[in-house]
Design an enzyme around this catalytic site. Structure first.
Site, PDB file in Angstrom:
ATOM      1  N   ARG A  51       0.510  -1.590   0.699  1.00  0.00           N
ATOM      2  CA  ARG A  51       0.110   0.337  -0.195  1.00  0.00           C
ATOM      3  C   ARG A  51       1.036   1.684   0.070  1.00  0.00           C
ATOM      4  O   ARG A  51       2.084   0.966   0.098  1.00  0.00           O
ATOM      5  CB  ARG A  51      -0.696   0.023   1.379  1.00  0.00           C
ATOM      6  CG  ARG A  51       0.015   0.058   1.952  1.00  0.00           C
ATOM      7  CD  ARG A  51      -1.343  -0.291   4.029  1.00  0.00           C
ATOM      8  NE  ARG A  51      -0.437   0.688   4.825  1.00  0.00           N
ATOM      9  CZ  ARG A  51      -1.310   0.555   6.227  1.00  0.00           C
ATOM     10  NH1 ARG A  51      -2.442   0.478   6.202  1.00  0.00           N
ATOM     11  NH2 ARG A  51      -0.730   0.221   7.388  1.00  0.00           N
ATOM     12  N   ASP A  53      -0.185   5.341   1.314  1.00  0.00           N
ATOM     13  CA  ASP A  53      -0.482   6.585   2.419  1.00  0.00           C
ATOM     14  C   ASP A  53      -1.191   7.343   0.891  1.00  0.00           C
ATOM     15  O   ASP A  53      -1.016   7.400  -0.455  1.00  0.00           O
ATOM     16  CB  ASP A  53       0.555   7.741   3.082  1.00  0.00           C
ATOM     17  CG  ASP A  53       1.128   6.306   4.060  1.00  0.00           C
ATOM     18  OD1 ASP A  53       1.164   5.365   4.068  1.00  0.00           O
ATOM     19  OD2 ASP A  53       1.872   7.034   4.597  1.00  0.00           O
ATOM     20  N   ARG A 199       9.784   7.746   4.334  1.00  0.00           N
ATOM     21  CA  ARG A 199       9.125   9.031   4.001  1.00  0.00           C
ATOM     22  C   ARG A 199       9.965   9.198   5.977  1.00  0.00           C
ATOM     23  O   ARG A 199      10.620  10.665   5.887  1.00  0.00           O
ATOM     24  CB  ARG A 199       7.625   9.361   5.100  1.00  0.00           C
ATOM     25  CG  ARG A 199       6.848   9.280   3.305  1.00  0.00           C
ATOM     26  CD  ARG A 199       5.107   9.740   4.001  1.00  0.00           C
ATOM     27  NE  ARG A 199       4.879  10.403   4.086  1.00  0.00           N
ATOM     28  CZ  ARG A 199       4.534  10.164   4.740  1.00  0.00           C
ATOM     29  NH1 ARG A 199       3.078   9.463   4.866  1.00  0.00           N
ATOM     30  NH2 ARG A 199       3.481  11.617   6.073  1.00  0.00           N
TER      31      ARG A 199
END
Length: 248
Positions: A51, A53, A199
């Site tokens: 996945r 975000d 990130r």
């Protein structure tokens, strides 16, 4: 039934992430909606390599799905891209063996994180790179800090506390930071990434670049295995999933 492997690109700006969520627009829900409409079958669904975000983009997300239809690649691309919204495109679609799995067969992923040094960021770029504004990270300092992350480590300090897996050990095989025109680009490749890991790495190296931390502190943050030591997670809209690798 035939298993199809497809490469997907998407602009993550208007999505609440990749994975299907009730009453939310997601990339997976839009892809599955198109597949069900094409097959006239509500049981058809896709499986992704992982996945992303809300706000994160992809050039090379990989999915698979099982289908009774026998179409050429050109027909798959035409049929699905007609049904999908313009911010999702199927770039390739080929039959694969039934034991192929978009997630579990993956051997590595490559991500990029992008900042721009432009004094005034174009409104057309605002969702696709992070504006540095008055801050001017030092490239050499960022590169010195990045060296400490190469190799096999426990990345507990560099992932969200909401990470589901208990195994936080991952291997970073390549981590480069370079300047291209007005952009600062971080490229990272490894055997897998934890929730918010890229990130968080981008956030830590940015902090090193602007002098909030020293390059050698990256090793200490890594060894601490404590997310609180790593500071802020970099904004989602600067992140791109570039590719997923598999052993053919």
């Amino acid at each position: 039934m035939m298993r199809i492997k497809a490469t997907v690109a998407y602009d993550g700006t208007q999505f609440s992430g990749y994975q299907s969520q009730p009453k939310m627009r997601t990339v997976q829900s839009d892809i599955d909606k198109a597949l069900r409409k094409m097959h006239k079958d509500d049981s058809i669904h896709s499986v992704a390599s992982g996945r992303t975000d809300a706000g994160v983009h992809a050039w090379g997300q990989v999915i698979h799905f099982d289908t009774p239809l026998k179409l050429t690649e050109a027909s798959w691309l035409m049929a699905l891209n007609v049904l999908l919204p313009k911010d999702i495109r199927i770039l390739s679609a080929q039959p694969v063996s039934e034991d192929f799995h978009a997630r579990y067969s993956a051997k590595g992923k490559t991500y990029q994180y992008r900042w721009t040094r432009k004094p005034i960021q174009s409104p057309f770029d605002r969702n696709y790179s992070v504006h540095l504004g008055k801050w001017n990270p030092d490239l050499k300092r960022m590169q010195e800090g990045a060296v400490h992350l190469l190799g096999k480590h426990d990345f507990t300090s560099f992932c969200s506390s909401q990470t589901a897996t208990s195994n936080k050990v991952r291997t970073i095989r390549m981590l480069e930071i370079e300047e291209k025109s007005d952009d600062l680009i971080l490229t990272i490749e490894g055997d897998g990434f934890l929730y918010n890991m890229v990130r968080t790495i981008a956030g830590v190296l940015y902090a090193v670049g602007i002098g909030w931390d020293e390059p050698h502190k990256v090793a200490e943050i890594l060894e601490a295995r404590d997310r609180k030591r790593a500071g802020k997670t970099a904004p989602a809209h600067g992140l791109y999933l570039m590719s997923v690798t598999y052993v053919e």
